[in-house]
Design a protein around this motif. Structure first.
Motif, mmCIF file in Angstrom:
data_model
loop_
_atom_site.group_PDB
_atom_site.id
_atom_site.type_symbol
_atom_site.label_atom_id
_atom_site.label_comp_id
_atom_site.label_asym_id
_atom_site.label_seq_id
_atom_site.Cartn_x
_atom_site.Cartn_y
_atom_site.Cartn_z
ATOM 1 N N LEU A 159 28.729 -14.460 51.743
ATOM 2 C CA LEU A 159 27.437 -14.974 52.826
ATOM 3 C C LEU A 159 26.540 -14.321 53.112
ATOM 4 O O LEU A 159 25.816 -14.431 53.532
ATOM 5 N N THR A 160 26.448 -13.035 51.742
ATOM 6 C CA THR A 160 24.786 -12.348 52.007
ATOM 7 C C THR A 160 24.011 -12.590 51.414
ATOM 8 O O THR A 160 23.054 -11.458 51.116
ATOM 9 N N SER A 161 24.465 -13.293 49.994
ATOM 10 C CA SER A 161 23.276 -13.453 48.816
ATOM 11 C C SER A 161 22.653 -14.369 49.309
ATOM 12 O O SER A 161 22.965 -15.934 49.315
ATOM 13 N N GLU A 162 21.705 -14.283 48.829
ATOM 14 C CA GLU A 162 19.954 -15.341 48.741
ATOM 15 C C GLU A 162 20.927 -16.527 48.041
ATOM 16 O O GLU A 162 21.103 -17.776 48.349
ATOM 17 N N ALA A 163 20.736 -16.525 46.630
ATOM 18 C CA ALA A 163 21.201 -17.608 46.485
ATOM 19 C C ALA A 163 22.424 -18.403 46.559
ATOM 20 O O ALA A 163 22.283 -19.366 46.646
ATOM 21 N N PHE A 164 23.442 -17.391 46.595
ATOM 22 C CA PHE A 164 24.531 -18.118 46.881
ATOM 23 C C PHE A 164 24.429 -19.067 48.644
ATOM 24 O O PHE A 164 25.211 -20.194 48.658
ATOM 25 N N THR A 165 23.791 -18.361 49.339
ATOM 26 C CA THR A 165 23.776 -19.164 50.630
ATOM 27 C C THR A 165 22.978 -20.088 50.794
ATOM 28 O O THR A 165 23.539 -21.449 51.159
ATOM 29 N N GLN A 166 22.302 -20.740 49.599
ATOM 30 C CA GLN A 166 20.916 -21.404 49.330
ATOM 31 C C GLN A 166 21.937 -23.191 48.792
ATOM 32 O O GLN A 166 22.240 -23.947 49.090
ATOM 33 N N GLN A 167 23.609 -22.595 48.289
ATOM 34 C CA GLN A 167 24.452 -23.826 48.280
ATOM 35 C C GLN A 167 25.173 -24.023 49.035
ATOM 36 O O GLN A 167 25.351 -25.634 48.997
ATOM 37 N N TYR A 168 25.395 -23.483 50.317
ATOM 38 C CA TYR A 168 25.612 -24.307 51.380
ATOM 39 C C TYR A 168 25.339 -23.922 52.652
ATOM 40 O O TYR A 168 25.456 -24.606 54.053
ATOM 41 N N TRP A 169 23.971 -24.054 52.505
ATOM 42 C CA TRP A 169 23.142 -23.879 53.706
ATOM 43 C C TRP A 169 22.626 -25.209 54.235
ATOM 44 O O TRP A 169 20.675 -24.710 54.201
ATOM 45 N N GLY A 170 22.227 -26.409 53.190
ATOM 46 C CA GLY A 170 22.019 -27.774 52.908
ATOM 47 C C GLY A 170 20.184 -27.037 52.537
ATOM 48 O O GLY A 170 19.351 -27.154 52.899
ATOM 49 N N ASP A 171 20.328 -26.472 51.653
ATOM 50 C CA ASP A 171 19.184 -26.048 50.209
ATOM 51 C C ASP A 171 18.496 -25.077 50.911
ATOM 52 O O ASP A 171 16.867 -23.894 50.480
ATOM 53 N N GLY A 172 18.307 -24.509 51.987
ATOM 54 C CA GLY A 172 17.975 -23.860 52.242
ATOM 55 C C GLY A 172 18.866 -22.356 51.737
ATOM 56 O O GLY A 172 19.891 -22.424 51.587
ATOM 57 N N GLN A 173 18.008 -21.497 52.653
ATOM 58 C CA GLN A 173 19.039 -19.549 52.273
ATOM 59 C C GLN A 173 18.612 -18.625 53.366
ATOM 60 O O GLN A 173 17.080 -18.101 54.354
ATOM 61 N N LEU A 174 19.340 -18.289 53.046
ATOM 62 C CA LEU A 174 19.929 -16.988 54.366
ATOM 63 C C LEU A 174 18.566 -15.719 53.483
ATOM 64 O O LEU A 174 19.045 -15.095 53.208
#
Length: 142
Positions: free
Chosen positions: A23-38
């Motif tokens: 939920l908090t890793s930029e690299a991992f969020t990119q995998q499920y946030w539609g190519d964007g990242q948190l």
């Protein structure tokens, strides 16, 4: 009149720490946030924003609560809605045997926003669950 609230509950075969990292890793969020990242340092009071592949912010907010690995909350506001009160996103994580119960609560929404976020959250969290439960996803977060 109360504003609509979107609530989504799922059980993911993972650990609290791995789900928190997802939920908090930029690299991992990119995998499920539609190519964007948190992007955030996840400290209370810090900014959080979703950066799209063009490097622009799709939405932004402020971290309201950060209690690893069980609670995370932040405000959510689209750039063109700055005159409105931001909505609020809360994650509650609870170990349940070999799975983690993930409860997402997105509140302070108007009716149209509730419809929009419900579709987006359902897709994003389904991808998140899938990534964590496949062997490669578990290896990445470990």
């Amino acid at each position: 009149m109360d504003k609509p609230t979107f609530v989504y509950v799922t059980y993911i075969a993972t650990t609290l720490d791995k789900l928190w990292e997802a939920l908090t890793s930029e690299a991992f969020t990119q995998q499920y946030w539609g190519d964007g990242q948190l992007q955030s340092d996840w400290e209370v009071g810090s900014s959080v924003q979703h950066i799209n592949p063009d490097g622009e912010s799709d939405w932004q907010g402020e971290v309201l609560q950060s209690e690893p690995p069980q609670r995370l909350a932040y405000t959510f506001q689209l750039p063109n809605e700055t005159e409105l009160q931001p909505s609020r996103v809360r994650f509650e994580l609870e170990q349940s045997g070999t799975t983690v119960k993930l409860t997402l609560i997105h509140d302070r929404l108007d009716t149209q926003s509730c419809l929009n976020v419900s579709r987006r959250w359902t897709v994003s969290l389904s991808y998140l669950k899938r990534l964590l439960e496949i062997e490669d996803g578990l290896a990445w977060v470990a």
